[in-house]
Design an enzyme around this catalytic site. Structure first.
Site: not given
Ligand code: ATP
Length: 310
Positions: A17, A147
């Site tokens: 997203k 989200d």
């Molecule tokens: P958001 O935009 O929802 O805040 P993000 O996209 O910045 O999230 P994610 O890729 O969801 O970040 O990852 C954030 C943290 O979540 C990672 O550093 C990781 O340690 C943890 N995590 C837990 N499950 C997952 C997963 N399935 N894929 C990626 N990261 C994950």
């Protein structure tokens, strides 16, 4: 094990997203910030595959880009999603091996973990034969993170509350995005912490000009009213993002924005050839790790063909 459990693996495709608009209010006493956001699901996908087990273990393995940065224990949001679903259905004996093929940047502000959680909910519902309704999946998604409900739904939607109260936003056009990832992620809580420290907070309002612009197909109108209240906080933690954003605009993007809490930057472009040109320039920057071109809006969590129940 109950009789309906499938012996055939079930694969679900989930989408990244971006927030076309992210309005963030003052942190409440519950620790959460009220949001008014417009999400768009774009064509960067993880695939979550669920294979039922004969015992009650839940495991997760990963492949693809950044796979080594994804936790393989109970901190993985997909594992928590599977566990929440079996507990909600009072079937704690159900077990599953999850595999996540990652293409959504990790810790990139594109809701990769939330997308995987949404994928795990749908894949486990099907592989365990639970046949959860869309409403039940939405309720469980809300418990997993703000989200996750949008990651189930996809398209374009207005999200309020913590982002979990969703209303679809009609838009006739396809948007072409350049996505520029950074070498290192940014932690979402640290960006919200910096947002609090900066103290530039105002009331959150539904972005009606953006919703009106989305009803047209004019990318420039949309670009004019996009915005992200977290951008100053993300740029203050990662000052070199300012240059990435400026470079994308100089290269011809209609709009340049930090995606959610960053550090991924997204660029709304006039068309695919402009997107290729902009991406080629951005990838030269030392602070840019990769560039991708993705269109949106796309669907949320979707069973892949040949899955049981698809
Ligand atoms: P958001 O935009 O929802 O805040 P993000 O996209 O910045 O999230 P994610 O890729 O969801 O970040 O990852 C954030 C943290 O979540 C990672 O550093 C990781 O340690 C943890 N995590 C837990 N499950 C997952 C997963 N399935 N894929 C990626 N990261 C994950």
């Amino acid at each position: 094990m109950s009789a309906e459990v499938s012996t055939v693996p079930v694969a679900v495709r989930v989408s990244a997203k971006i927030n076309l608009f992210l309005g963030v209010g003052r942190r409440g006493e519950d620790g959460y910030h009220p949001l008014a956001t417009v999400f768009e699901a774009i064509g960067l996908h993880d695939v979550v595959t669920a294979t039922a087990r004969t015992d009650d273990a839940i495991t997760v393995t990963t492949s693809g880009e950044d796979a080594d940065e994804v936790p393989d224990d109970w901190t993985n949001l997909a594992v928590r999603a599977a566990d929440l679903l079996r507990c909600a259905r009072r079937h704690p004996h159900l077990g599953v091996d999850l595999h996540i093929d990652k293409a959504i940047p990790v810790a990139g502000g594109m809701a990769g973990g939330s997308a995987d959680a949404a994928g795990a909910l749908l894949a486990c519902s099907v592989v365990w034969g639970l046949d959860a309704s869309a409403e039940e999946l939405h309720d469980l998604a809300t418990q997993l993170g703000s989200d996750v409900p949008f990651c189930l739904m996809g398209g374009v939607a207005l999200g309020t509350g913590r982002g979990e109260h969703l209303v679809p936003v009609p838009t006739p056009a396809t948007h072409t995005w350049v996505v520029a990832t950074a070498h290192e992620g940014l932690s979402t809580p640290s960006v919200f912490g910096r947002f609090d420290d900066l103290g530039d907070v105002h009331e959150v309002c539904v972005p009606t000009p953006l919703i009106a612009a989305l009803a047209t197909s004019d990318a420039e109108d949309i670009a004019d009213v996009m915005g992200n209240d977290l951008q100053p906080a993300a740029v203050s933690l990662r000052p070199d993002l300012a240059d990435v954003l400026a470079q994308g605009q100089r290269a011809g993007a209609h709009a340049a924005l930090v995606s959610g809490s960053g550090p991924t930057c997204v660029f709304l472009t006039p068309d695919e050839s402009a997107a290729h040109r902009i991406a080629a320039q951005l990838v030269q920057l030392p602070q840019v790790r990769t560039t991708r071109i993705a269109t949106g809006p796309v669907a949320g969590a979707q069973l892949l063909p040949n899955a049981v129940g698809s």
